[in-house]
Design an enzyme around this catalytic site. Structure first.
Site, PDB file in Angstrom:
ATOM      1  CD  GLU A 105      34.076  39.708  50.349  1.00 54.34           C
ATOM      2  OE1 GLU A 105      34.876  39.905  49.457  1.00 54.34           O
ATOM      3  OE2 GLU A 105      33.049  40.453  50.831  1.00 54.34           O
ATOM      4  CG  ASP A 109      34.766  48.798  55.281  1.00 52.99           C
ATOM      5  OD1 ASP A 109      35.492  48.935  56.379  1.00 52.99           O
ATOM      6  OD2 ASP A 109      34.157  49.339  54.670  1.00 52.99           O
ATOM      7  CG  PHE A 158      38.417  52.899  49.677  1.00 47.55           C
ATOM      8  CD1 PHE A 158      37.253  52.398  50.122  1.00 47.55           C
ATOM      9  CD2 PHE A 158      39.017  52.531  48.154  1.00 47.55           C
ATOM     10  CE1 PHE A 158      36.803  51.469  49.079  1.00 47.55           C
ATOM     11  CE2 PHE A 158      38.019  51.937  47.383  1.00 47.55           C
ATOM     12  CZ  PHE A 158      36.767  51.388  47.966  1.00 47.55           C
ATOM     13  CG  ASP A 165      36.302  47.985  42.420  1.00 49.43           C
ATOM     14  OD1 ASP A 165      36.191  47.389  43.618  1.00 49.43           O
ATOM     15  OD2 ASP A 165      35.235  48.618  42.035  1.00 49.43           O
TER      16      ASP A 165
HETATM   17  P1  IMP Z   1      31.689  44.827  54.371  1.00 54.04           P
HETATM   18  O1  IMP Z   1      30.278  44.503  54.114  1.00 54.04           O
HETATM   19  O2  IMP Z   1      31.458  46.507  54.883  1.00 54.04           O
HETATM   20  O3  IMP Z   1      32.586  44.219  55.350  1.00 54.04           O
HETATM   21  O4  IMP Z   1      32.243  45.253  53.103  1.00 54.04           O
HETATM   22  C1  IMP Z   1      32.951  44.478  52.213  1.00 54.04           C
HETATM   23  C2  IMP Z   1      33.161  44.665  50.771  1.00 54.04           C
HETATM   24  O5  IMP Z   1      33.167  46.112  50.464  1.00 54.04           O
HETATM   25  C3  IMP Z   1      34.172  44.090  50.081  1.00 54.04           C
HETATM   26  O6  IMP Z   1      33.799  43.062  49.578  1.00 54.04           O
HETATM   27  C4  IMP Z   1      34.737  45.209  49.041  1.00 54.04           C
HETATM   28  O7  IMP Z   1      33.970  44.748  47.850  1.00 54.04           O
HETATM   29  C5  IMP Z   1      34.333  46.342  49.378  1.00 54.04           C
HETATM   30  N1  IMP Z   1      35.299  47.073  50.139  1.00 54.04           N
HETATM   31  C6  IMP Z   1      35.344  47.429  51.381  1.00 54.04           C
HETATM   32  N2  IMP Z   1      36.512  48.154  51.586  1.00 54.04           N
HETATM   33  C7  IMP Z   1      37.250  48.198  50.515  1.00 54.04           C
HETATM   34  C8  IMP Z   1      38.447  48.937  49.955  1.00 54.04           C
HETATM   35  O8  IMP Z   1      38.968  49.601  50.749  1.00 54.04           O
HETATM   36  N3  IMP Z   1      38.557  48.962  48.476  1.00 54.04           N
HETATM   37  C9  IMP Z   1      37.648  48.496  47.800  1.00 54.04           C
HETATM   38  N4  IMP Z   1      36.542  47.706  47.975  1.00 54.04           N
HETATM   39  C10 IMP Z   1      36.303  47.636  49.499  1.00 54.04           C
HETATM   40 MG    MG Z   2      33.715  42.395  47.283  1.00 58.11          MG
END
Ligand code: IMP
Ligand code: MG
Length: 182
Positions: A105, A109, A158, A165
Site C-alpha cells: 500500500e 490512514d 494529507f 494524489d
Molecule cells: P484507509 O482505508 O483509511 O487506511 O485509507 C487508505 C487509502 O486512502 C490509501 O490507499 C490512499 O489511497 C488514501 N489516502 C489516505 N490518506 C491519504 C493521503 O494523505 N494522501 C493521498 N491518499 C491518501
Molecule cells: Mg490507495
C-alpha cells in the site's frame, strides 16, 4: 514565482521526505523482504493507483525473483476524507493459493482498506501474507492488523507525491509533501 510552477505554491505544504530519503528507505525495505523471502518468489500485490511508484521501486530493490500483481479498490475520489466503504474495482489476475504474498500500500490512514484487503487475500489461502506500506499515519487504527514493513510514520496532514494524489494530481512528484488545502 512563475505561472508554471508545479505544484503551485498554494497547494504545496512542507516536504516530509526527499527523493533521496525515500530511495534509501525503499532499498532497506527491499533488502528486508529479500532476506525474509530468501529461496521463495514473493508475489507483490500493489494497491492501485497510489502504490504504483512505490511498488516499482520496491520490486527493483528486491535482489531475487519476485512477481507483481495489482488490485484496485474504491478510493477517496476527489475528496481528502474517506467514504468509509471499500469496494474491489479490479481483482488479482492470478490464483494466490499456496503462494507467498506481500500486500503493498501507499499509505494506511484509518486502516480500513488494508484490513479489508488482508481478509480478502487470506480467504484465498496464500502460503504467507505480509503487509507493506510506505506510509502509516500515526493516528491509524491498526488494531488487529499486523504491519510487517513500514517505510515512514507520518503526522495527520494529507500528503501528496511519490504516487499519492489529491484528485489524481501530484502522483509524479519525486518527494512526499503535505498538501495545503485551500
Ligand atoms: P484507509 O482505508 O483509511 O487506511 O485509507 C487508505 C487509502 O486512502 C490509501 O490507499 C490512499 O489511497 C488514501 N489516502 C489516505 N490518506 C491519504 C493521503 O494523505 N494522501 C493521498 N491518499 C491518501
Ligand atoms: Mg490507495
Amino acid at each position: 514565482m512563475t505561472a508554471d510552477q508545479y505544484p503551485p505554491p498554494g497547494d504545496l505544504g512542507e516536504i516530509l521526505f526527499t527523493a533521496a530519503q525515500i530511495e534509501t528507505r525503499v532499498e532497506e525495505l527491499g533488502r528486508q523482504i529479500s532476506e525474509d523471502f530468501a529461496g521463495r518468489t514473493p508475489l507483490l500485490v500493489g494497491v492501485l493507483k497510489g502504490s504504483v511508484i512505490f511498488v516499482a521501486d520496491l520490486m527493483r530493490a528486491i535482489g531475487g525473483p519476485v512477481e507483481l500483481d495489482f488490485l484496485a479498490v474504491s478510493s477517496y475520489g476527489e475528496a481528502t476524507k474517506s467514504s468509509g466503504v471499500v469496494k474491489i474495482l479490479k481483482d488479482l489476475d492470478q490464483d494466490i493459493g499456496d503462494r507467498p504474498v506481500v500486500l503493498v500500500e501507499d499509505i494506511i490512514d484509518s486502516g480500513l482498506t488494508m484490513r479489508f484487503l488482508v481478509e480478502h487475500l487470506k480467504a484465498q489461502k496464500p502460503s504467507a501474507l505480509r503487509t507493506c506500506s510506505l506510509l502509516v499515519r500515526e493516528s491509524a487504527q491498526v488494531g488487529g492488523l499486523t504491519l510487517d514493513y513500514v517505510g515512514f510514520r507520518i503526522p495527520p496532514a494529507f500528503v501528496i507525491g511519490y504516487g499519492l494524489d489529491v484528485g489524481q494530481r501530484y502522483r509524479n512528484l519525486p518527494y512526499i509533501a503535505t498538501y495545503r488545502d485551500g
